[in-house]
Every structure is written in structure tokens, then in C-alpha cells.
Design a protein around this motif. Structure first.
Motif, PDB file in Angstrom:
ATOM      1  N   HIS A  87     -13.075   5.465 -51.486  1.00  0.00           N
ATOM      2  CA  HIS A  87     -13.393   4.284 -50.693  1.00  0.00           C
ATOM      3  C   HIS A  87     -14.010   3.252 -51.628  1.00  0.00           C
ATOM      4  N   VAL A  89     -15.698  -0.606 -51.559  1.00  0.00           N
ATOM      5  CA  VAL A  89     -16.216  -1.707 -50.756  1.00  0.00           C
ATOM      6  C   VAL A  89     -16.585  -2.842 -51.704  1.00  0.00           C
ATOM      7  N   ILE A 100     -13.531  -2.965 -46.933  1.00  0.00           N
ATOM      8  CA  ILE A 100     -13.328  -1.633 -47.519  1.00  0.00           C
ATOM      9  C   ILE A 100     -11.833  -1.379 -47.641  1.00  0.00           C
ATOM     10  N   SER A 102      -9.219   2.008 -49.012  1.00  0.00           N
ATOM     11  CA  SER A 102      -9.311   3.439 -49.292  1.00  0.00           C
ATOM     12  C   SER A 102      -7.976   3.958 -49.810  1.00  0.00           C
TER      13      SER A 102
END
Length: 513
Positions: A87, A89, A100, A102
Motif C-alpha cells: 500500500h 499513500v 492510496i 495498492s
């Protein structure tokens, strides 16, 4: 004595590093600002030798940089491995929004952005042992709330906050408290932040608490990393991230700058903020210490790190693949049709756009970071401008107001080679001379003080063609957060170019004595 390593571990403009470990593998992300694709990603097995593996933001739908001012765009990503997935951010300052993305693998592909209702910059994620995930960030960036570090619990799947956003620590009083990262070690949660501004007063401070949301107690030895007021070749150290190695030892990655080693010329840095590495030890009362009491050096002991063979510091790019190598970027989102690796296999083809290097726009541009004070860069150009104003060549690019070019163009229906300098409001073609038809080698040799430009026609002697001062492209003069890029470009200066510019490779050689 243990083996040693050299700082910076990732030279050139690689600011705001964030690191995470998955088993014996380390992954690292950096800021990318107005350059596309965004967020360069690296892999290492020893924290010292890093290999570029791509970017997190590779699609226009993930990264909108249209109209992005220089040194805005993507700020300070945090990379974490949570729930079996990566992940990331970060903040897009072009939109003043946090999001975010992923992926199952750091190499990608990465998801579409999950946009957050979370103000400020420098967001970070932390997963606690009970599975709860917290988001941290700064406040006061736009003056809309008190400066300091804010936190909340977040639902990682939806991006929704599960608790109120709350100021948890104002810092120690230095300006611009930012870049927070939360960790757990033993019975404490540690909140690591940057203060002092990303300048010569930069520093790292830390606080701890028995609870993830505080209250936090400041370390009595703050700052735990800073080179302010030190006579050191490394300056502006700050914005750190910690990682625990598999053997239990802790390490810190952080940014720093290297002012050009030029005596009696003042402090100027043009390579940008680079990624450094230092060991972290812990005091008997449970506080982290970075380096030697907050100081780091160009040569440091590797301790127990399993050092791998170093990668080559020189590269010869042939543009023979179907995608650009990971060290290359465009300026903002490239215009469709402005570049190709298929139009002429083995060559990079740039189709000049109306936009120029002087514009806050997306000219036809492909470049890489300068990573060493001493280097030689060359490219072979095949370009026959069809109209006055069409040009293509090699640029030393800091931003749209500060750059040098050695290039081929057309003036009064005559093909010419020229050297141009743009320095703020000053603009001048330093040299220009007629040029016969045919391919042309363009190049530069850099040291800590100068760029020395040259060109060479096939079968003929190299011809020196002028110089430019490195200090005039430094952050101290030109401003901004990025370092110098060495780029290939083409433009029609207000019109679409009729003639394509073809570049057969870009050769970058580290010539450090």
C-alpha cells in the motif's frame, strides 16, 4: 572492522524515501514531483545496493500533472506492506489531495487511486498488531489548522476514517512539522517526524506513547538526526523512515543534500535531495539514535548487512525495448504521439510539440536524473528540421526558468547547432553555427562547477561548444525541490514539428575521480 558502504545509497534527486521489508527483501519509494511516471520504486537485499523496478503511478488515471507547477505534484509517499499487499499513500499537490494505491507486487501493476478525505501532506500508514490501521499526516500546511501531526484510524479498504482526525503532537517547535511515521517497538509507539523545513536546518525528531493515538512524550535528546551548523559534505538531513532488518537491527533511510565541493563559492546543490542510509541504535531508556549521535558520513560501517555486489554506476541506454527504462521520466503527462520507441526501432523518436522547455506544460521530453557531480553524457541525434523554429537536442534541466541546451534547429532556412542558456528572466543563444545534414553526436562533460558542451560529426573531431555554471541550476539560485535532469527534447516553438527527432541512446558515464 566490518565492511563499509558509501552514502548516498541512491544518488540524484530521490527525496523523501520510505522503506519497508518483506522477508529478506526491502522496497523503497521516493517523491517524483512534476515528473511522469510517478513514485520511483526500488528493490534491495541489503539496504545499500538498490535496483530500480519501476513506478507506482504509470497511468494518466492515477496521476494528473496537467498544468502542474515545478516542484509540486507528488510529495512524500509512504510505502507499507499490510495484509499481504503493498500500500502506498501519497499527496498530489497538483490536486491538493491524498490517495492510496495498492498492489500484490511492488513491481505492479498498481490500483487506481483511492481518494481520501484527509487534508495536509505527507500521509503515512501504520498497521498495529491487532490489525487496526492508522493514518498520520501534517496540519497547518495551508494555515487552516494548527501546525503539527494529526492521526486517525482508517479503513484501508474504503479510505473512510474510523475515528476523528486529531492533533497528536505539535513537534518540538521547529518549523514545518511533517513527514510522520508511526512504529511500535516493545511497549511503546514511536512517532518519527521531520522539522525545520527541508533546507539546511532540517532535522528528525521523535516522540513516544503507550497508545497509538498518544499522548506523546518528546525524546529528551531531540533532534535525533540533524546536520545543521555542521561542517560536513552532507547537509539538510531529515525526513527519515525506519526499518527493522531480519536480524533485529534497525536502520534509517532519509534525505540529505551534497553541496558542490567548490571552495569559496558558497553552498550550492544541484543534484537534488538524495537518499542516505544510517544505522539506528537504541538507548538503555528506549530511544532511537540515528548514526553517530545524529550525525552521518559519506563512508559508514555496514554492520551486519549482507552486502551485495554493487550495480554499475554508468549506463548505456539503447532504447531497444518496448518501454522506457525505469530511470527515465517525462515532464508531466506526455502528449499522445509526442514520443515513441516503435516508430523507429532502436531509437527514441520525439515529435516536437508547440510547448517548449520554458512552459509549464508537457513538451516532448524524456530525461533522467543527474546522479554524480562528475559525469559525461552523450546522445546520437538524427534530425532534419523542416521549418524555422523546429529544434531538438540535449538539455540540462532544472525547471522551466533554469536550463541549458545544446541542440539542432533551423534559422533562416539554415540547419544550425546552437548552445542556449535560460537563467530566470535572462535568455541567450550563446553560440550558433551552420551545420551540414546528417547525424550528430551531442554531449556534455560535467564536474562540480561546470557543464562543458560539445558535438561531433561522424568521422570528424569533437568540437567544444561552450559552458554553463552548475551553481546557476542549484536550488539556492533556481529554487524548487528537485535536482537536475539530463534530458532529450524536441519542440516546434509554438507549432507542431513536421520533422521527427530520433535519438539513438543516451550514454551516462560516472567520471568521479
Amino acid at each position: 572492522m566490518s565492511a563499509q558502504y558509501r552514502n548516498p545509497v541512491i544518488p540524484g534527486s530521490h527525496a523523501d524515501p520510505s522503506v519497508c521489508r518483506v522477508g529478506d527483501d526491502y522496497y523503497l519509494a521516493c517523491s517524483s514531483f512534476e515528473f511522469f511516471p510517478g513514485v520511483p520504486l526500488f528493490h534491495s537485499r541489503d539496504l545499500v545496493n538498490w535496483r530500480a523496478i519501476g513506478h507506482a503511478l504509470t497511468r494518466d488515471s492515477q496521476l494528473d500533472l496537467h498544468g502542474c507547477k515545478s516542484s509540486l505534484g507528488i510529495f512524500a509517499p509512504t510505502l507499507r506492506h499490510i495484509g499481504g499487499r503493498f500500500h502506498l499513500v501519497t499527496t498530489n499537490l497538483n490536486k491538493f489531495s491524498n490517495f492510496i494505491v495498492s498492489a500484490d507486487r511492488a513491481e505492479g501493476s498498481w490500483s487506481e487511486p483511492l481518494w481520501l478525505d484527509w487534508p495536509g501532506i505527507d500521509p503515512s500508514l501504520f498497521e498495529d498488531a491487532d490489525g487496526r490501521v492508522y493514518i498520520s499526516g501534517n496540519g497547518g500546511f495551508l494555515g487552516d489548522e494548527p501546525a503539527g501531526i494529526y492521526q486517525a484510524e482508517i479503513d484501508l479498504a474504503t479510505g473512510a476514517l474510523k475515528s476523528p482526525r486529531r492533533l497528536v503532537w505539535p513537534g518540538t517547535g521547529g518549523k514545518a512539522p511533517e513527514g510522520p511515521h508511526l512504529y511500535r517497538r516493545g511497549g511503546f509507539y514511536y512517532l518519527l517526524i521531520a522539522e525545520g523545513g527541508t533546507e539546511y536546518g532540517h532535522m528528525v525528531t521523535v516522540a513516544r506513547s503507550a497508545q497509538p493515538m498518544g499522548p506523546f512524550e518528546a525524546c529528551p535528546r531531540n533532534p535525533i538526526l540533524s546536520h545543521r551548523s555542521l561542517d560536513s559534505p552532507i547537509q539538510a538531513t531529515g525526513h527519515a523512515d525506519l526499518v527493522e532488518a531480519a536480524d533485529g537491527h534497525w536502520w534509517a533511510v532519509f534525505l540529505g543534500i551534497r553541496p558542490a565541493p567548490v571552495r569559496f563559492a558558497g553552498l550550492h546543490h544541484h543534484l537534488g535531495r538524495e537518499t542516505f542510509l544510517a544505522p539506528v541504535t537504541w538507548t538503555d531508556d528506549g530511544w532511537p539514535v540515528i548514526g553517530q549521535q545524529g550525525r552521518v558520513f559519506e563512508t559508514m560501517d555496514a554492520g551486519t548487512l549482507p552486502l551485495q555486489p554493487p550495480a554499475a554506476r554508468s549506463t548505456s541506454t539503447t532504447f531497444s525495448g518496448t518501454t522506457l527504462p525505469p530511470e527515465f521520466n517525462h515532464l508531466r503527462n506526455p502528449q499522445p504521439g509526442s514520443w515513441s520507441l516503435q516508430a523507429r526501432p532502436g531509437w527514441l523518436t520525439l515529435q516536437g510539440q508547440p510547448d517548449t522547455l520554458d512552459d509549464v506544460a508537457a513538451p516532448a521530453f524524456v530525461g533522467r536524473r543527474q546522479q554524480h557531480f562528475d559525469c559525461t553524457v552523450t546522445t546520437l541525434l538524427d534530425f532534419e528540421p523542416a521549418a524555422d523554429g523546429e529544434e531538438a537536442g540535449l538539455t540540462v534541466f532544472k525547471n522551466e526558468r533554469f536550463h541549458y541546451e545544446i541542440a539542432v534547429g533551423r534559422r533562416d532556412s539554415q540547419r544550425v547547432v546552437f548552445l542556449r542558456r535560460r537563467l530566470g528572466s535572462l535568455w541567450k543563444v550563446e553560440r550558433e553555427q551552420p551545420l551540414p545534414h546528417g547525424e550528430l553526436l551531442l554531449g556534455l562533460r560535467a564536474d562540480a562547477q561546470h557543464y562543458r558542451f560539445f558535438f561531433q560529426r561522424p568521422g570528424q573531431a569533437e568540437q567544444a561548444f561552450g559552458t554553463g555554471e552548475c551553481a546557476l541550476l542549484s536550488t539556492e539560485v533556481a529554487g524548487g525541490f528537485t535536482g537536475v535532469y539530463l534530458g532529450l527534447y524536441a519542440t516546434g516553438n509554438g507549432r507542431h514539428s513536421a520533422a521527427p527527432a530520433c535519438f539513438r541512446g543516451l550514454d551516462y558515464r560516472d567520471t568521479t575521480p
